[in-house]
Design an enzyme around this catalytic site. Structure first.
Site: not given
Ligand code: ADP
Length: 173
Positions: A92, A130
């Protein structure tokens, strides 16, 4: 011909439209994509492992090229066990970069045969996480533009007044 398999790991606590966007775009690139819900997130999740898995499965529906699985322990071990060579992650803002850079370097060090591939967020989801979704939902704000309907329903249930423990039962400082 060799099939390209990528693993998209994360906490998915819960899965958002930002994640779904990365998954859809990942499916354009790879023959198969495995969404891997991490058991150990390092954070205390709102949703249990089973709930996160179930929400991701229901949000994604059936697609023979897509699988939702769970993993524990080292990500590189899981990737190898699934015959994959690519870790898919989303980026992001610049703020994601430092952490992602560190993790990607470490995973590459642990296994030279595994590459991390990043997809830039789509603009509508650039500020979506999230955590933000959970914050809005905890105050009963609208989350329709952030998450699929199944997740919206699960958030409403989680934060329904009758499901929130009374203050004295919580372990807040
Ligand atoms: P983690 O705890 O491993 O970061 P997440 O569920 O928060 O797990 O995120 C998983 C992946 O998805 C990460 O690479 C994060 O950067 C990506 N991600 C989360 N939200 C977005 C978004 N809005 N746009 C693009 N990538 C996202």
């Amino acid at each position: 011909m060799k099939k390209s398999i990528a693993v998209y790991p994360g906490s998915f606590d819960p899965i958002t439209l930002g994640h779904l966007d990365i998954i859809e775009r990942g499916l354009e690139i790879f023959d198969r994509l495995i969404v891997a819900v991490a058991r150990n997130t390092g954070k205390t999740p709102l949703f249990t492992m089973e709930e996160r898995l179930d929400l991701a499965r229901r949000a994604l529906g059936t697609n023979p090229r897509l699988e939702v699985d769970t993993f524990d322990g080292l990500l590189v071990d899981y990737i190898r066990s699934r015959g994959a060579h690519v870790i898919l992650r989303g980026l992001r803002a610049v703020s994601d970069f430092e952490y992602e850079f560190q993790v990607a370097q470490t995973n590459h060090q642990l296994d030279r045969g595994i590459e991390t591939l990043f997809l830039m967020t789509s603009i509508p989801y650039a500020f979506l996480s999230s955590s933000v979704v959970k914050e809005v939902a905890s105050h009963h704000g609208p989350v329709d533009s952030f998450v699929p309907p199944v997740v919206k329903k699960a958030l409403e249930e989680k934060f329904a007044p009758e499901n929130i423990p009374p203050k004295e039962a919580r372990h807040d400082p």
